[in-house]
Scaffold this motif. Structure first.
Motif, mmCIF file in Angstrom:
data_model
loop_
_atom_site.group_PDB
_atom_site.id
_atom_site.type_symbol
_atom_site.label_atom_id
_atom_site.label_comp_id
_atom_site.label_asym_id
_atom_site.label_seq_id
_atom_site.Cartn_x
_atom_site.Cartn_y
_atom_site.Cartn_z
ATOM 1 N N ALA A 142 27.643 32.731 38.394
ATOM 2 C CA ALA A 142 29.240 32.895 38.503
ATOM 3 C C ALA A 142 29.760 33.533 37.585
ATOM 4 O O ALA A 142 30.384 34.451 37.663
ATOM 5 C CB ALA A 142 29.820 31.460 39.003
ATOM 6 N N LEU A 143 29.151 32.991 35.651
ATOM 7 C CA LEU A 143 29.484 33.561 35.374
ATOM 8 C C LEU A 143 29.677 35.264 35.267
ATOM 9 O O LEU A 143 30.070 36.090 34.919
ATOM 10 C CB LEU A 143 29.172 33.342 33.373
ATOM 11 N N SER A 144 28.778 35.719 35.794
ATOM 12 C CA SER A 144 27.749 37.434 35.493
ATOM 13 C C SER A 144 28.380 37.924 36.558
ATOM 14 O O SER A 144 29.164 39.115 36.110
ATOM 15 C CB SER A 144 26.231 37.570 36.058
ATOM 16 N N ALA A 145 28.926 37.419 38.213
ATOM 17 C CA ALA A 145 29.472 38.167 38.938
ATOM 18 C C ALA A 145 30.731 37.893 37.765
ATOM 19 O O ALA A 145 31.591 39.078 38.536
ATOM 20 C CB ALA A 145 29.965 36.818 40.193
ATOM 21 N N LEU A 146 31.791 37.323 37.743
ATOM 22 C CA LEU A 146 33.004 36.822 36.680
ATOM 23 C C LEU A 146 32.738 38.796 36.135
ATOM 24 O O LEU A 146 33.810 39.291 35.802
ATOM 25 C CB LEU A 146 33.423 35.839 35.880
ATOM 26 N N LEU A 147 32.117 38.412 34.820
ATOM 27 C CA LEU A 147 32.310 39.683 33.927
ATOM 28 C C LEU A 147 31.326 41.039 34.075
ATOM 29 O O LEU A 147 32.635 42.102 33.546
ATOM 30 C CB LEU A 147 30.640 38.970 32.979
ATOM 31 N N THR A 148 31.314 41.051 35.743
ATOM 32 C CA THR A 148 30.907 42.511 36.410
ATOM 33 C C THR A 148 32.010 42.912 36.988
ATOM 34 O O THR A 148 32.490 44.033 37.023
ATOM 35 C CB THR A 148 29.617 42.717 37.078
ATOM 36 N N THR A 149 32.806 42.427 37.210
ATOM 37 C CA THR A 149 34.407 42.449 38.175
ATOM 38 C C THR A 149 35.503 43.178 37.416
ATOM 39 O O THR A 149 35.686 42.991 36.381
ATOM 40 C CB THR A 149 34.694 41.535 38.862
ATOM 41 N N PRO A 150 35.249 44.664 37.208
ATOM 42 C CA PRO A 150 36.520 44.770 37.138
ATOM 43 C C PRO A 150 37.967 44.110 36.634
ATOM 44 O O PRO A 150 38.278 43.257 37.796
ATOM 45 C CB PRO A 150 36.797 46.464 37.279
ATOM 46 N N ALA A 151 38.427 43.741 35.831
ATOM 47 C CA ALA A 151 39.704 42.931 35.636
ATOM 48 C C ALA A 151 40.676 44.150 36.528
ATOM 49 O O ALA A 151 42.342 43.604 36.687
ATOM 50 C CB ALA A 151 40.159 43.062 34.329
ATOM 51 N N PHE A 152 41.308 45.440 35.954
ATOM 52 C CA PHE A 152 41.793 46.004 37.200
ATOM 53 C C PHE A 152 41.049 47.142 38.053
ATOM 54 O O PHE A 152 40.145 47.532 38.285
ATOM 55 C CB PHE A 152 42.754 47.307 36.011
#
Length: 75
Positions: free
Chosen positions: A25-35
């Motif tokens: 879950a952490l890796s999916a969150l970090l690889t998703t663009p913020a904007f």
């Protein structure tokens, strides 16, 4: 006693699984663009002329996700 196949208790397996799910879950969150990416403006209308010395036509076809077949025009 056979020591080659020692099993961990269910609580340890659950803890290990939870750690893996947390990392996933952490890796999916970090690889998703913020904007979200903004859309580019369309190319201006008009007549375009290609320079044969610096232009080529290529195309690529995916082959069942295993490889890509790429073809291009000779210069």
């Amino acid at each position: 006693m056979n020591t080659s196949t020692i099993e961990s208790p269910p609580s340890t397996r659950k803890a290990i699984l939870m750690k893996y799910l947390y990392l996933l879950a952490l890796s999916a969150l970090l690889t998703t663009p913020a904007f979200p990416e903004s859309k580019q403006a369309p190319a201006p209308s008009g007549t375009y002329v290609s320079d044969p010395a610096h232009s080529s036509v290529t195309w690529k076809v995916g082959h069942f996700g295993l490889s890509n077949y790429t073809q291009g025009s000779p210069r």
